[in-house]
Write a protein that holds these residues in place. Structure first.
Motif, PDB file in Angstrom:
ATOM      1  N   VAL A 193      -1.223  11.754   9.163  1.00  0.00           N
ATOM      2  CA  VAL A 193      -0.942  12.643  10.122  1.00  0.00           C
ATOM      3  C   VAL A 193       0.193  11.596  11.411  1.00  0.00           C
ATOM      4  CG1 VAL A 193      -1.823  14.833   9.734  1.00  0.00           C
ATOM      5  CG2 VAL A 193      -2.699  13.140  11.667  1.00  0.00           C
ATOM      6  N   GLY A 194      -0.456  10.120  11.319  1.00  0.00           N
ATOM      7  CA  GLY A 194      -0.099   9.317  12.454  1.00  0.00           C
ATOM      8  C   GLY A 194      -0.650   8.568  13.545  1.00  0.00           C
ATOM      9  N   LYS A 225      -4.823  18.450  13.192  1.00  0.00           N
ATOM     10  CA  LYS A 225      -4.876  17.731  13.706  1.00  0.00           C
ATOM     11  C   LYS A 225      -4.966  16.058  12.673  1.00  0.00           C
ATOM     12  CE  LYS A 225      -5.325  16.582  18.742  1.00  0.00           C
ATOM     13  NZ  LYS A 225      -6.585  16.615  20.154  1.00  0.00           N
ATOM     14  N   GLY A 226      -5.515  16.774  11.807  1.00  0.00           N
ATOM     15  CA  GLY A 226      -6.549  16.246  10.230  1.00  0.00           C
ATOM     16  C   GLY A 226      -5.363  15.534   9.017  1.00  0.00           C
ATOM     17  N   ASN A 227      -6.099  14.782   8.614  1.00  0.00           N
ATOM     18  CA  ASN A 227      -6.264  14.741   7.117  1.00  0.00           C
ATOM     19  C   ASN A 227      -6.098  16.211   6.354  1.00  0.00           C
ATOM     20  OD1 ASN A 227      -4.782  12.162   7.208  1.00  0.00           O
ATOM     21  ND2 ASN A 227      -6.929  11.543   7.556  1.00  0.00           N
ATOM     22  N   ASN A 252      -4.970  10.679   0.849  1.00  0.00           N
ATOM     23  CA  ASN A 252      -3.179  11.276   1.712  1.00  0.00           C
ATOM     24  C   ASN A 252      -2.802  12.992   0.860  1.00  0.00           C
ATOM     25  OD1 ASN A 252      -2.159   9.261   3.194  1.00  0.00           O
ATOM     26  ND2 ASN A 252      -0.590   8.681   2.339  1.00  0.00           N
ATOM     27  N   GLY A 253      -3.738  13.400  -0.102  1.00  0.00           N
ATOM     28  CA  GLY A 253      -3.647  14.397  -0.640  1.00  0.00           C
ATOM     29  C   GLY A 253      -2.889  14.461  -1.847  1.00  0.00           C
ATOM     30  N   PHE A 254      -2.790  13.375  -2.230  1.00  0.00           N
ATOM     31  CA  PHE A 254      -1.780  13.800  -3.571  1.00  0.00           C
ATOM     32  C   PHE A 254      -2.361  13.646  -4.974  1.00  0.00           C
ATOM     33  CE2 PHE A 254       1.374  12.309  -0.003  1.00  0.00           C
ATOM     34  CZ  PHE A 254       2.080  13.232  -0.634  1.00  0.00           C
TER      35      PHE A 254
END
Length: 405
Positions: free
Chosen positions: A268-269, A122-124, A317-319
């Motif tokens: 994830v929204g 569910k998470g980032n 966001n992990g980039f």
């Protein structure tokens, strides 16, 4: 996807990752290498080693990464004054690239063909871990047990642990009141009793910050020295990056600085509510802004501020290892070439503010800005032409609009 032969697991030593360790062994029949990072979370890590040994880990890595974390991840981010959604100092987000980097490196060192993490579906963090891992090794296999297993409840997790003789601390048998993630930059608390954003978080949530109401009644001043955008000293004493953040955490925690109650938009929204404690980072952000005020050109500063939301979003966001983040970093670092000097701040009852700043690289000209006689440094009549040129298009627009009213 073939079954892995050896997996490197991001391992905290807690119940969830201990269950994951055993689950990987039983589900895939593979060797498991554990990796535990000291990022300044303030926990004793040797118990993690003993537990990993007891659980049959084939190799155990426990590493102190505090200096690398602050020097190569936190400080570059703070050069950008990065805030996600205008408020969040990205304490969890910025730790994930370093953990992922070491997972991939250890996989290469040990001949492992997969890495694994304990982030939920569910998470980032699942996104951050995996995007970073694939950026560094496109062939690596990533195993995310929370997306695969059927241990979807605390009861099932406890039953699995008991079946496989995994030690369970007494406080882990019931539902935890909230979950915690911590490192040298921040502490994050979320979930369970914090899930209703209409309810005020109780004071006992706070772990590293004194309630502002209980902070000292006398303010305290601190001076932070900068070189090329990075903090290098406190009160004139040169210190390492991790030592600086540690001391600023102490000062900020003492004075109740850096508490944030935030409802944020996950990548994830969904929206989630978290309580963040970032005492040292809050002071550092104010100080960095303070030194930029006198050393950074307005055009460079305004451009930098305009790209900051995009830069912060990339990290969230992990980039971190993406080309666009690296391109923005190059621009940001270029802007910091003359961000050198000292800032004096006042800490008091949950607040921090800049009260003085000075630098040999300063662009501030008292001769130009003074209300007294400026001795010819600035010709005020020049402003008339400046205004007329900037007003020309506005006048033409106004003339047309009046004509067709």
């Amino acid at each position: 996807m073939s079954a892995p032969k050896k997996v490197v697991l991001a391992y905290s030593g807690g119940l969830d990752t201990s269950i994951i360790l055993k689950w990987l062994q039983t589900e895939y029949g593979c060797e498991v290498v554990t990796f535990t990072a000291d990022l300044g979370q303030g926990e004793e890590l040797e118990p993690a080693r003993k537990k990993a040994e007891m659980m049959g880990a084939s190799d155990i890595y426990i590493e102190d990464l505090r200096e690398e974390f602050v020097r190569d991840f936190v400080f570059p981010m703070f050069r950008a004054n990065a805030l996600y959604e205008g408020l969040y100092l990205l304490g969890t987000s910025i730790a994930r690239p370093l953990i992922s980097k070491r997972l991939v490196e250890i996989a290469e060192e040990t001949g492992a063909d997969a890495v694994s993490h304990g982030a939920t579906g569910k998470g980032n963090d699942q996104v951050r871990f995996e995007l970073c891992a694939y950026s560094l090794n496109p062939e690596i296999q990533v195993i995310a047990p929370w997306r695969e297993w059927d241990l979807g409840s605390r009861t099932k997790l406890i039953e699995f642990a008991e079946k496989h003789q995994i030690p369970i601390a007494k406080d882990k048998r019931g539902e935890a009141p909230f979950s915690v993630d911590a490192n040298l930059l921040h502490t994050s608390s979320e979930g369970k009793m914090l899930e209703d954003p209409a309810e005020e978080a109780p004071d006992h949530i706070l772990q590293r910050i004194t309630r502002p109401e209980d902070a000292p009644d006398e303010p305290e001043t601190v001076e932070i020295g900068f070189e090329k955008g990075d903090a290098v000293s406190i009160n004139g004493e040169a210190m390492s990056p991790a030592s600086i953040l540690t001391e600023l955490n102490r000062l900020g925690g003492k004075h109740g600085i850096g508490i944030l109650d935030l409802v944020e938009n996950r990548f994830v929204g969904m929206k989630s509510r978290g309580i963040y404690e970032t005492p040292g980072g809050t002071i550092l952000l104010e100080a960095h802004r303070g030194i930029e005020q006198i050393t950074l050109d307005s055009g460079a500063g305004h451009l930098k501020d305009s790209i900051m939301p995009r830069y912060a979003e990339l990290i969230y966001n992990g980039f971190w290892f993406s080309p666009e983040r690296e391109m923005l970093q190059a621009l940001i670092d270029k802007s910091q070439e003359h961000v050198t000097g000292t800032v004096r701040l006042k800490l008091y009852k949950g607040g921090v503010r800049t009260i003085a700043r000075w630098s040999d690289h300063s662009l501030y000209s008292e001769a130009h800005v003074t209300f007294e006689e400026d001795m010819g440094a600035y010709d005020q009549t020049d402003a008339q032409g400046f205004i007329q040129l900037n007003a020309l298009r506005l006048k033409l627009l106004a003339a047309r609009n009046r004509k067709f009213k």
